[in-house]
Scaffold this motif. Sequence first.
Motif, short mmCIF file in Angstrom:
data_model
loop_
_atom_site.label_atom_id
_atom_site.label_comp_id
_atom_site.label_asym_id
_atom_site.label_seq_id
_atom_site.Cartn_x
_atom_site.Cartn_y
_atom_site.Cartn_z
N ALA A 1 0.84 -1.21 0.00
CA ALA A 1 0.00 0.00 0.00
C ALA A 1 0.87 1.25 0.00
N SER A 2 1.94 1.24 0.77
CA SER A 2 2.85 2.38 0.83
C SER A 2 3.52 2.62 -0.53
N ARG A 3 3.93 1.55 -1.19
CA ARG A 3 4.55 1.69 -2.52
C ARG A 3 3.55 2.29 -3.52
N HIS A 4 2.29 1.84 -3.45
CA HIS A 4 1.29 2.38 -4.37
C HIS A 4 1.01 3.86 -4.08
N LEU A 5 0.96 4.23 -2.81
CA LEU A 5 0.76 5.65 -2.47
C LEU A 5 1.92 6.48 -3.01
N ASP A 6 3.12 5.96 -2.93
CA ASP A 6 4.27 6.68 -3.45
C ASP A 6 4.16 6.87 -4.95
N ARG A 7 3.72 5.84 -5.67
CA ARG A 7 3.55 5.94 -7.12
C ARG A 7 2.45 6.93 -7.50
N MET A 8 1.45 7.06 -6.64
CA MET A 8 0.32 7.96 -6.93
C MET A 8 0.73 9.43 -6.91
N ARG A 9 1.87 9.73 -6.29
CA ARG A 9 2.30 11.13 -6.24
C ARG A 9 2.50 11.72 -7.63
N ALA A 10 2.92 10.89 -8.58
CA ALA A 10 3.16 11.36 -9.95
C ALA A 10 1.90 11.36 -10.81
N ASP A 11 0.83 10.74 -10.32
CA ASP A 11 -0.40 10.61 -11.10
C ASP A 11 -1.26 11.85 -10.90
N ARG A 12 -1.43 12.64 -11.96
CA ARG A 12 -2.20 13.88 -11.85
C ARG A 12 -3.70 13.64 -11.68
N LYS A 13 -4.17 12.44 -11.99
CA LYS A 13 -5.59 12.12 -11.81
C LYS A 13 -5.94 11.91 -10.34
N VAL A 14 -4.95 11.53 -9.56
CA VAL A 14 -5.15 11.27 -8.14
C VAL A 14 -4.70 12.51 -7.38
N LYS A 15 -5.64 13.45 -7.18
CA LYS A 15 -5.29 14.76 -6.66
C LYS A 15 -5.46 14.90 -5.15
N ARG A 16 -6.40 14.17 -4.58
CA ARG A 16 -6.72 14.36 -3.16
C ARG A 16 -6.60 13.04 -2.41
N ALA A 17 -6.58 13.14 -1.10
CA ALA A 17 -6.50 11.95 -0.25
C ALA A 17 -7.67 11.00 -0.53
N ALA A 18 -8.86 11.56 -0.74
CA ALA A 18 -10.03 10.72 -1.03
C ALA A 18 -9.83 9.94 -2.32
N ASP A 19 -9.20 10.57 -3.32
CA ASP A 19 -8.91 9.88 -4.57
C ASP A 19 -7.90 8.76 -4.34
N GLN A 20 -6.91 9.01 -3.48
CA GLN A 20 -5.90 8.00 -3.19
C GLN A 20 -6.53 6.78 -2.52
N ILE A 21 -7.47 7.01 -1.62
CA ILE A 21 -8.11 5.89 -0.93
C ILE A 21 -8.85 5.01 -1.94
N ARG A 22 -9.59 5.63 -2.84
CA ARG A 22 -10.31 4.86 -3.86
C ARG A 22 -9.35 4.18 -4.83
N ALA A 23 -8.30 4.89 -5.23
CA ALA A 23 -7.33 4.33 -6.18
C ALA A 23 -6.53 3.18 -5.57
N LEU A 24 -6.35 3.20 -4.25
CA LEU A 24 -5.59 2.14 -3.59
C LEU A 24 -6.27 0.79 -3.77
N ASP A 25 -7.59 0.77 -3.73
CA ASP A 25 -8.33 -0.48 -3.93
C ASP A 25 -7.95 -1.11 -5.27
N LYS A 26 -7.98 -0.32 -6.31
CA LYS A 26 -7.64 -0.82 -7.65
C LYS A 26 -6.16 -1.21 -7.73
N ALA A 27 -5.29 -0.38 -7.17
CA ALA A 27 -3.86 -0.65 -7.23
C ALA A 27 -3.48 -1.96 -6.54
N LEU A 28 -4.20 -2.29 -5.48
CA LEU A 28 -3.92 -3.53 -4.75
C LEU A 28 -4.57 -4.75 -5.41
N GLY A 29 -5.32 -4.52 -6.47
CA GLY A 29 -6.02 -5.63 -7.11
C GLY A 29 -7.26 -6.05 -6.34
N GLY A 30 -7.81 -5.12 -5.57
CA GLY A 30 -9.01 -5.36 -4.77
C GLY A 30 -8.67 -5.48 -3.30
#
Length: 129
Positions: free
Chosen positions: A67-96
């Motif tokens: 989860a920490s690695r995925h959060l780090d990768r999300m820093r460069a993703d302009r679509k993931v702008k807010r903490a709420a977006d990161q929480i939702r994106a983490l589900d997909k990044a982890l494969g569910g």
Amino acid sequence: MLLAEELLLLALDPEKGKPVNSSRAAVTVGMSGALIAELALDGRVELDGERFVPFGLAAGHPLLAEASRHLDRMRADRKVKRAADQIRALDKALGGTWDRVVGGLVERFSVEADSGVTRGGHGIGSRRR
């Protein structure tokens, strides 16, 4: 036991082993948030403006480290702008998140996933030994 695992177990009907009131989607978001909260409690994530930023050593638990690695990768993703977006994106990044948390419970504790729990089903129960 991870906070996300505890949340999952609290959300399940103890007799049926299924989410109460069809709450799987909400519980999944909550479990993703619980993973981030656990990283924050361990001093491995902080809120910088409107985003979560991981730092420091990798977490000891494999799911938290991922989860920490995925959060780090999300820093460069302009679509993931807010903490709420990161929480939702983490589900997909982890494969569910649901599947990963259930899988961890099945692997480490005396529970078993009933048919289809990681492919759209909802149940989890006690394993008879």
